[in-house]
Motif scaffolding. Structure first.
Motif, PDB file in Angstrom:
ATOM      1  N   LEU A   1       0.877  -1.237   0.191  1.00 35.42           N
ATOM      2  CA  LEU A   1       0.162   0.142  -0.159  1.00 35.42           C
ATOM      3  C   LEU A   1       0.430   1.307   0.570  1.00 35.42           C
ATOM      4  CD1 LEU A   1      -2.896  -1.410   2.397  1.00 35.42           C
ATOM      5  CD2 LEU A   1      -2.805  -0.703   0.138  1.00 35.42           C
ATOM      6  N   ALA A   2       2.357   1.486   0.692  1.00 31.51           N
ATOM      7  CA  ALA A   2       2.824   2.341   0.864  1.00 31.51           C
ATOM      8  C   ALA A   2       3.416   2.931  -0.660  1.00 31.51           C
ATOM      9  CB  ALA A   2       4.050   2.098   1.789  1.00 31.51           C
ATOM     10  N   HIS A   3       4.140   1.498  -1.188  1.00 24.98           N
ATOM     11  CA  HIS A   3       4.280   1.410  -2.613  1.00 24.98           C
ATOM     12  C   HIS A   3       3.255   1.997  -3.986  1.00 24.98           C
ATOM     13  CE1 HIS A   3       6.950   0.166  -6.071  1.00 24.98           C
ATOM     14  NE2 HIS A   3       6.123  -0.058  -6.387  1.00 24.98           N
ATOM     15  N   ILE A   4       2.467   1.762  -4.329  1.00 29.81           N
ATOM     16  CA  ILE A   4       1.241   2.306  -4.679  1.00 29.81           C
ATOM     17  C   ILE A   4       0.768   3.945  -4.001  1.00 29.81           C
ATOM     18  CG2 ILE A   4      -1.480   2.180  -5.404  1.00 29.81           C
ATOM     19  CD1 ILE A   4       0.598   0.127  -6.260  1.00 29.81           C
ATOM     20  N   ALA A   5       0.720   4.106  -2.500  1.00 28.32           N
ATOM     21  CA  ALA A   5       0.782   5.381  -2.520  1.00 28.32           C
ATOM     22  C   ALA A   5       1.980   6.380  -3.233  1.00 28.32           C
ATOM     23  CB  ALA A   5       0.606   5.673  -0.630  1.00 28.32           C
ATOM     24  N   VAL A   6       3.308   5.898  -2.918  1.00 28.30           N
ATOM     25  CA  VAL A   6       3.593   7.236  -3.513  1.00 28.30           C
ATOM     26  C   VAL A   6       3.685   7.220  -4.795  1.00 28.30           C
ATOM     27  CG1 VAL A   6       6.125   7.312  -3.399  1.00 28.30           C
ATOM     28  CG2 VAL A   6       5.235   6.910  -1.377  1.00 28.30           C
TER      29      VAL A   6
ATOM     30  N   VAL B   1      11.214   0.327   2.180  1.00 33.41           N
ATOM     31  CA  VAL B   1      12.722   0.378   0.918  1.00 33.41           C
ATOM     32  C   VAL B   1      10.842   0.042   0.181  1.00 33.41           C
ATOM     33  CG1 VAL B   1      13.174  -1.130  -0.024  1.00 33.41           C
ATOM     34  CG2 VAL B   1      13.101  -1.029   2.350  1.00 33.41           C
ATOM     35  N   MET B   2       9.952   0.291  -0.157  1.00 40.29           N
ATOM     36  CA  MET B   2       8.716  -0.700  -1.022  1.00 40.29           C
ATOM     37  C   MET B   2       8.342   0.934  -1.207  1.00 40.29           C
ATOM     38  SD  MET B   2       9.347  -3.682  -2.007  1.00 40.29           S
ATOM     39  CE  MET B   2       7.385  -2.875  -3.487  1.00 40.29           C
ATOM     40  N   ALA B   3       8.300   1.892  -0.054  1.00 38.58           N
ATOM     41  CA  ALA B   3       8.065   3.021   0.016  1.00 38.58           C
ATOM     42  C   ALA B   3       8.420   4.421  -0.800  1.00 38.58           C
ATOM     43  CB  ALA B   3       7.118   3.518   0.999  1.00 38.58           C
ATOM     44  N   ALA B   4       9.636   3.621  -0.749  1.00 36.36           N
ATOM     45  CA  ALA B   4      10.727   4.656  -2.000  1.00 36.36           C
ATOM     46  C   ALA B   4      11.635   4.305  -2.910  1.00 36.36           C
ATOM     47  CB  ALA B   4      12.203   4.337  -0.747  1.00 36.36           C
ATOM     48  N   SER B   5      10.310   3.453  -3.448  1.00 36.09           N
ATOM     49  CA  SER B   5      10.581   2.642  -4.901  1.00 36.09           C
ATOM     50  C   SER B   5       9.193   3.609  -5.478  1.00 36.09           C
ATOM     51  CB  SER B   5      11.305   1.630  -4.703  1.00 36.09           C
ATOM     52  OG  SER B   5      10.778   0.225  -4.571  1.00 36.09           O
ATOM     53  N   PRO B   6       8.767   3.731  -6.183  1.00 39.55           N
ATOM     54  CA  PRO B   6       7.405   4.587  -6.475  1.00 39.55           C
ATOM     55  C   PRO B   6       7.387   2.819  -7.743  1.00 39.55           C
ATOM     56  CG  PRO B   6       8.472   6.318  -7.191  1.00 39.55           C
ATOM     57  CD  PRO B   6       9.424   5.479  -6.481  1.00 39.55           C
ATOM     58  N   GLY B   7       6.726   2.623  -8.500  1.00 37.83           N
ATOM     59  CA  GLY B   7       6.275   1.493  -9.276  1.00 37.83           C
ATOM     60  C   GLY B   7       6.526   2.253 -10.643  1.00 37.83           C
TER      61      GLY B   7
ATOM     62  N   LEU C   1      -4.315  -0.859  -9.325  1.00 34.89           N
ATOM     63  CA  LEU C   1      -3.325  -0.920  -9.327  1.00 34.89           C
ATOM     64  C   LEU C   1      -2.903  -1.120  -7.323  1.00 34.89           C
ATOM     65  CD1 LEU C   1      -2.069   2.115 -10.783  1.00 34.89           C
ATOM     66  CD2 LEU C   1      -2.337  -0.265 -11.410  1.00 34.89           C
ATOM     67  N   ALA C   2      -3.146  -0.492  -6.270  1.00 36.30           N
ATOM     68  CA  ALA C   2      -3.228  -1.392  -5.266  1.00 36.30           C
ATOM     69  C   ALA C   2      -4.056  -3.065  -5.045  1.00 36.30           C
ATOM     70  CB  ALA C   2      -3.613  -0.687  -4.347  1.00 36.30           C
ATOM     71  N   VAL C   3      -4.504  -3.349  -5.568  1.00 34.46           N
ATOM     72  CA  VAL C   3      -5.191  -4.748  -4.883  1.00 34.46           C
ATOM     73  C   VAL C   3      -4.062  -5.695  -6.020  1.00 34.46           C
ATOM     74  CG1 VAL C   3      -7.238  -6.223  -5.967  1.00 34.46           C
ATOM     75  CG2 VAL C   3      -7.663  -4.158  -4.291  1.00 34.46           C
ATOM     76  N   GLY C   4      -4.154  -4.789  -7.020  1.00 32.63           N
ATOM     77  CA  GLY C   4      -2.869  -5.851  -7.886  1.00 32.63           C
ATOM     78  C   GLY C   4      -1.598  -6.198  -7.589  1.00 32.63           C
ATOM     79  N   THR C   5      -0.598  -5.340  -7.150  1.00 29.60           N
ATOM     80  CA  THR C   5       0.239  -5.433  -6.261  1.00 29.60           C
ATOM     81  C   THR C   5       0.738  -5.763  -5.222  1.00 29.60           C
ATOM     82  OG1 THR C   5       0.922  -3.141  -7.385  1.00 29.60           O
ATOM     83  CG2 THR C   5       2.003  -3.546  -5.014  1.00 29.60           C
ATOM     84  N   VAL C   6      -0.810  -5.513  -4.451  1.00 28.53           N
ATOM     85  CA  VAL C   6      -0.498  -6.395  -2.607  1.00 28.53           C
ATOM     86  C   VAL C   6      -0.975  -8.451  -2.992  1.00 28.53           C
ATOM     87  CG1 VAL C   6      -2.237  -6.654  -0.654  1.00 28.53           C
ATOM     88  CG2 VAL C   6      -1.693  -4.339  -1.678  1.00 28.53           C
ATOM     89  N   LEU C   7      -1.885  -7.927  -3.489  1.00 26.09           N
ATOM     90  CA  LEU C   7      -2.272  -9.530  -4.132  1.00 26.09           C
ATOM     91  C   LEU C   7      -0.885 -10.357  -4.891  1.00 26.09           C
ATOM     92  CD1 LEU C   7      -4.776 -11.953  -4.270  1.00 26.09           C
ATOM     93  CD2 LEU C   7      -4.786 -10.952  -6.238  1.00 26.09           C
ATOM     94  N   GLY C   8      -0.651 -10.042  -5.801  1.00 26.57           N
ATOM     95  CA  GLY C   8       0.995 -10.315  -6.589  1.00 26.57           C
ATOM     96  C   GLY C   8       1.871 -10.510  -5.391  1.00 26.57           C
ATOM     97  N   MET C   9       2.022  -9.415  -4.348  1.00 30.84           N
ATOM     98  CA  MET C   9       3.309  -9.657  -3.492  1.00 30.84           C
ATOM     99  C   MET C   9       2.777 -10.784  -2.361  1.00 30.84           C
ATOM    100  SD  MET C   9       3.844  -5.548  -2.983  1.00 30.84           S
ATOM    101  CE  MET C   9       4.694  -6.076  -0.984  1.00 30.84           C
ATOM    102  N   ALA C  10       1.323 -10.541  -1.966  1.00 37.55           N
ATOM    103  CA  ALA C  10       0.829 -11.379  -1.274  1.00 37.55           C
ATOM    104  C   ALA C  10       1.552 -13.093  -1.587  1.00 37.55           C
ATOM    105  CB  ALA C  10      -0.720 -11.270  -0.160  1.00 37.55           C
ATOM    106  N   VAL C  11       0.860 -13.317  -2.654  1.00 38.82           N
ATOM    107  CA  VAL C  11       1.060 -15.016  -3.515  1.00 38.82           C
ATOM    108  C   VAL C  11       2.080 -15.573  -3.593  1.00 38.82           C
ATOM    109  CG1 VAL C  11       0.210 -16.296  -5.885  1.00 38.82           C
ATOM    110  CG2 VAL C  11      -1.237 -14.712  -4.781  1.00 38.82           C
ATOM    111  N   PHE C  12       3.135 -14.242  -4.232  1.00 39.60           N
ATOM    112  CA  PHE C  12       4.227 -15.010  -4.488  1.00 39.60           C
ATOM    113  C   PHE C  12       5.252 -14.961  -2.846  1.00 39.60           C
ATOM    114  CE2 PHE C  12       3.021 -13.028  -8.414  1.00 39.60           C
ATOM    115  CZ  PHE C  12       4.493 -14.517  -8.960  1.00 39.60           C
ATOM    116  N   THR C  13       4.907 -14.049  -2.064  1.00 40.00           N
ATOM    117  CA  THR C  13       5.639 -14.868  -0.762  1.00 40.00           C
ATOM    118  C   THR C  13       5.407 -15.519  -0.198  1.00 40.00           C
ATOM    119  OG1 THR C  13       5.723 -12.061  -0.555  1.00 40.00           O
ATOM    120  CG2 THR C  13       5.985 -13.131   1.760  1.00 40.00           C
ATOM    121  N   THR C  14       3.590 -15.841  -0.698  1.00 39.72           N
ATOM    122  CA  THR C  14       3.137 -17.093   0.107  1.00 39.72           C
ATOM    123  C   THR C  14       4.090 -18.733  -0.084  1.00 39.72           C
ATOM    124  OG1 THR C  14       1.107 -15.730   0.858  1.00 39.72           O
ATOM    125  CG2 THR C  14       1.338 -17.774   1.053  1.00 39.72           C
ATOM    126  N   LEU C  15       4.140 -18.500  -1.587  1.00 41.68           N
ATOM    127  CA  LEU C  15       4.410 -19.897  -1.530  1.00 41.68           C
ATOM    128  C   LEU C  15       6.106 -20.039  -2.144  1.00 41.68           C
ATOM    129  CD1 LEU C  15       3.016 -18.928  -5.808  1.00 41.68           C
ATOM    130  CD2 LEU C  15       2.629 -20.362  -4.183  1.00 41.68           C
TER     131      LEU C  15
END
Length: 219
Positions: free
Chosen positions: A58-63, A137-143, A168-182
């Motif tokens: 969420l911080a990543h997408i906010a920035v 770290v994520m907030a310091a690097s906008p997509g 974009l927030a839903v897609g980013t958080v969902l993607g990060m969560a999926v690959f982290t969980t895997l």
């Protein structure tokens, strides 16, 4: 097709494309590997790890939204001087980024035969420092790959820009969560890195496709 129907179709395509782009971008190792390694070091359970993923995403997408908003303002100001430039500028950025990701995926060196072992290091920082460090770290690097999407929607108004940010927030958080969980579940890091290699090509094609949509909308 009526102009209003065409406008709605383009908007839906951009939002769907934005979700897919955000999800694929989250497959890059920089978006999930730090959470796996820090989570192991801090001995976090899955819930705490995913909480850090959500906050950081969420911080990543906010920035990204703030930077995107500034780009929109600059683009609209420029569009007043050169009428009709904004859509072509947006399409051009999408094409350039798409070609960049395709080229990078093509020239990337082959991965080694065996992936790195994920050892569990000793905890060295406090839980709060580790958690908020990941968020920072994520907030310091906008997509950067998501920014042209804001320019594509610049003339649609604040409501559409807000909806785009939500997608974009839903897609980013969902993607990060999926690959982290895997990765936490024991999926091979090597396989995930190979997926990230193909992700570059897929992401490049998706960006070029979005650029084509913007161009076609001008005819």
């Amino acid at each position: 097709m009526a102009p209003s129907d065409l406008q709605t179709s383009l908007l839906v395509s951009l939002l769907v494309g934005g979700f897919v782009t955000a999800f694929l971008h989250a497959a890059l190792p920089t978006h999930w590997l730090p959470f796996v390694l820090v989570g192991r070091a801090q001995r976090w359970n899955l819930g705490t790890t995913l909480a850090s993923v959500t906050a950081a995403g969420l911080a990543h997408i906010a920035v990204t939204a703030v930077v995107g908003g500034l780009i929109v303002m600059a683009g609209l100001a420029l569009d007043q001087w050169v009428t009709g430039l904004l859509p072509w500028l947006s399409a051009g950025l999408l094409f350039v980024l798409g070609l960049f990701y395709l080229a990078r995926a093509t020239v990337r060196k082959p991965l080694p035969a065996q992936g790195p072992e994920l050892e569990t290091p000793e905890q060295t920082v406090s839980q709060a420092a580790a958690f908020w460090g990941l968020v920072a770290v994520m907030a310091a690097s906008p997509g950067e790959v998501l920014l042209p999407l804001y320019l594509s929607s610049a003339e649609e108004g604040l409501m559409v820009l807000g909806l785009l940010t939500l997608v974009l927030a839903v897609g980013t958080v969902l993607g990060m969560a999926v690959f982290t969980t895997l990765a936490r579940a024991g999926a091979s890091i090597l396989r995930l890195e190979r997926w990230a290699r193909y992700e570059g090509a897929i992401l490049g094609l998706a960006l070029i496709g979005l650029g084509l949509l913007v161009v076609l909308h001008q005819h």
